[in-house]
Design a protein around this motif. Structure first.
Motif, mmCIF file in Angstrom:
data_model
loop_
_atom_site.group_PDB
_atom_site.id
_atom_site.type_symbol
_atom_site.label_atom_id
_atom_site.label_comp_id
_atom_site.label_asym_id
_atom_site.label_seq_id
_atom_site.Cartn_x
_atom_site.Cartn_y
_atom_site.Cartn_z
ATOM 1 N N MET A 1 0.826 -1.199 0.000
ATOM 2 C CA MET A 1 0.000 0.000 0.000
ATOM 3 C C MET A 1 0.863 1.253 0.000
ATOM 4 S SD MET A 1 -3.199 -0.627 -0.255
ATOM 5 C CE MET A 1 -3.808 0.972 0.249
ATOM 6 N N ALA A 2 1.937 1.253 0.799
ATOM 7 C CA ALA A 2 2.837 2.403 0.845
ATOM 8 C C ALA A 2 3.521 2.610 -0.507
ATOM 9 C CB ALA A 2 3.877 2.209 1.948
ATOM 10 N N PHE B 1 2.365 1.711 -3.389
ATOM 11 C CA PHE B 1 1.356 2.174 -4.345
ATOM 12 C C PHE B 1 1.084 3.664 -4.169
ATOM 13 C CE2 PHE B 1 -3.173 2.819 -5.482
ATOM 14 C CZ PHE B 1 -3.067 2.566 -6.836
ATOM 15 N N GLN B 2 1.003 4.127 -2.922
ATOM 16 C CA GLN B 2 0.783 5.549 -2.680
ATOM 17 C C GLN B 2 1.957 6.372 -3.193
ATOM 18 O OE1 GLN B 2 -1.950 7.002 -1.596
ATOM 19 N NE2 GLN B 2 -3.006 5.038 -1.330
ATOM 20 N N ASN B 3 3.173 5.886 -2.969
ATOM 21 C CA ASN B 3 4.350 6.587 -3.486
ATOM 22 C C ASN B 3 4.350 6.610 -5.006
ATOM 23 O OD1 ASN B 3 5.324 7.044 -0.892
ATOM 24 N ND2 ASN B 3 6.511 5.154 -0.856
ATOM 25 N N TYR B 4 3.906 5.494 -5.599
ATOM 26 C CA TYR B 4 3.831 5.436 -7.058
ATOM 27 C C TYR B 4 2.835 6.457 -7.590
ATOM 28 C CZ TYR B 4 2.224 3.749 -11.599
ATOM 29 O OH TYR B 4 1.850 3.670 -12.919
ATOM 30 N N LYS B 5 1.691 6.593 -6.923
ATOM 31 C CA LYS B 5 0.689 7.567 -7.358
ATOM 32 C C LYS B 5 1.232 8.986 -7.269
ATOM 33 C CE LYS B 5 -3.551 7.215 -6.094
ATOM 34 N NZ LYS B 5 -4.748 7.066 -5.240
ATOM 35 N N LYS B 6 1.916 9.287 -6.151
ATOM 36 C CA LYS B 6 2.481 10.623 -5.989
ATOM 37 C C LYS B 6 3.550 10.892 -7.044
ATOM 38 C CE LYS B 6 1.675 10.821 -0.996
ATOM 39 N NZ LYS B 6 2.319 10.901 0.347
#
Length: 207
Positions: A83-84, A86-91
């Motif tokens: 999840m972390a 994925f969030q970094n990837y989105k940012k």
């Protein structure tokens, strides 16, 4: 050995053979009692063993949930890491898209700046047709307003301290109006796009 008088009176005196028979008869009873005691001890040991086995089973049953919990922890940790990531990837993706858009806007704006320069040169030449000149000025203002809404802004640097990081010095001149190191004139206007300098101004600097 019994006397004849004792025999005549009918009294029986126990002999050694009689004592031996009594001992033999008592031995089976002692052996039976010993076996009974051993059986009782065996039953007690079996009972203790059964109780200890049940206690061990209960202890194992209690440790099973803890073992299952420990087995689930790695999956939970892996999920949180995913999840972390994925969030970094989105940012990171959002930033890359923003940078691409900014770069594309910067290239377009840089080309339009040449058009703005030509408008200003045309104004300097002037014309005898006032209505024509007024129409051109209105078009120029509309263009400037549209570009301003997209983040383009003119850099007003006249009278400011010269900074080689943001200004291009083209001429050094004597000036009675400005102190040494101040920008005394602008040869070519500079512009920023969303706060970033996309073309530094070409200026004159007072000696």
């Amino acid at each position: 050995m019994a006397t004849e008088k004792e025999k005549d009176q009918g009294v029986e005196i126990p002999t050694e053979d009689d004592f031996a028979e009594d001992v033999k008869e008592a031995e089976p009873d002692a052996e039976a009692e010993s076996e009974t005691a051993e059986e009782a001890g065996t039953d007690a040991e079996a009972s203790d063993g059964s109780e200890s086995t049940e206690a061990g089973a209960e202890a194992e049953a209690e440790t099973e949930p803890a073992a299952n919990a420990s087995e689930e922890d790695p999956w939970q940790t892996k999920y949180m890491r995913l999840m972390a990531d994925f969030q970094n990837y989105k940012k990171r993706t959002a930033k890359e898209v923003s940078d691409i858009r900014s770069s594309a806007s910067e290239k377009v704006m840089t080309k339009i700046l040449g058009v703005l320069d030509n408008f200003e040169r045309a104004f300097e030449q002037g014309t005898t047709d006032e209505k024509y000149a007024e129409g051109i000025e209105n078009i120029f203002k509309q263009l400037i307003n549209a570009l301003g809404e997209s983040g383009l802004a003119e850099m007003n640097v006249l009278g400011e301290d010269f900074d080689p990081n943001f200004h291009n010095a083209a001429v050094m001149e004597e000036s009675d109006e400005y102190e040494s190191g101040k920008i005394s004139g602008v040869i070519q206007k500079g512009y920023t796009l969303n706060g970033k300098v996309i073309r530094p101004p070409m200026v004159k600097v007072a000696k």
